[in-house]
Design an enzyme around this catalytic site. Structure first.
Site, PDB file in Angstrom:
ATOM      1  N   GLU A  96      -6.660  -5.255   2.408  1.00 56.74           N
ATOM      2  CA  GLU A  96      -6.410  -3.880   2.861  1.00 56.74           C
ATOM      3  C   GLU A  96      -5.700  -3.031   1.811  1.00 56.74           C
ATOM      4  OE1 GLU A  96      -4.213  -4.369   6.479  1.00 56.74           O
ATOM      5  OE2 GLU A  96      -5.996  -4.852   7.662  1.00 56.74           O
ATOM      6  N   VAL A  97      -4.865  -3.664   1.002  1.00 57.17           N
ATOM      7  CA  VAL A  97      -4.128  -2.931  -0.034  1.00 57.17           C
ATOM      8  C   VAL A  97      -4.660  -3.386  -1.386  1.00 57.17           C
ATOM      9  CG1 VAL A  97      -1.878  -2.450  -1.057  1.00 57.17           C
ATOM     10  CG2 VAL A  97      -2.070  -2.738   1.429  1.00 57.17           C
ATOM     11  N   HIS A 101      -1.808  -8.842  -4.561  1.00 57.37           N
ATOM     12  CA  HIS A 101      -0.560  -9.376  -4.008  1.00 57.37           C
ATOM     13  C   HIS A 101      -0.800 -10.776  -3.492  1.00 57.37           C
ATOM     14  CE1 HIS A 101      -2.735  -7.012  -1.001  1.00 57.37           C
ATOM     15  NE2 HIS A 101      -2.341  -7.917  -0.103  1.00 57.37           N
TER      16      HIS A 101
END
Ligand code: AMP
Ligand code: ZN
Length: 116
Positions: A96-97, A101
């Site tokens: 989603e981002v 990460h």
């Protein structure tokens, strides 16, 4: 820095985060919607969209993200019970981002690796 990137804005201090670990090249903060008792995100300070991108552009930095994830797991007391590190990359992963990460998850049994 990508001004429209949420995690670049956290690196820049423009958006608050519960920071638990930092190095010269990485930042780690608690996930805003935790999926386990411990759920920390580890990011490179530099913007790379996903693992494919950072793996091609700066594999040493990708290694630093993983090393920081291991340090977070140790600092959060997860090494005895174990933990899981997830790097979602691309559409099928549900990413989603789009600033790469590593999710560090632990503190309880985490269930199956992939839900079916
Ligand atoms: P992914 O689906 O792998 O891209 O994961 C994105 C993660 O970022 C999700 O687990 C979100 O809960 C988390 N997240 C979104 N916004 C924030 C924020 N402002 N601070 C901390 N975590 C966030
Ligand atoms: Zn970014």
């Amino acid at each position: 820095m990508a001004s429209d990137c949420l995690f670049c804005r956290i690196v820049a201090g423009e958006i608050p985060a519960d920071i638990v670990h930092q190095t010269a090249t990485t930042l780690a903060f608690r996930d805003i919607n935790p999926k386990a008792p411990v759920h920390v995100l580890v990011i490179p300070r530099a913007h790379h969209g996903d693992l494919t991108a950072i793996g091609a552009a700066d594999p040493a930095l990708a290694g630093e993200v993983l090393a920081a994830a291991a340090e977070v797991a140790k600092a959060e007391g997860l090494t005895g019970g174990g933990y899981r590190v997830i790097l979602n990359s691309g559409p099928h992963s549900g990413q989603e981002v789009f600033h790469v990460h590593a999710h560090v998850l632990g503190g309880a049994p985490l269930g199956p690796m992939v839900s079916r």
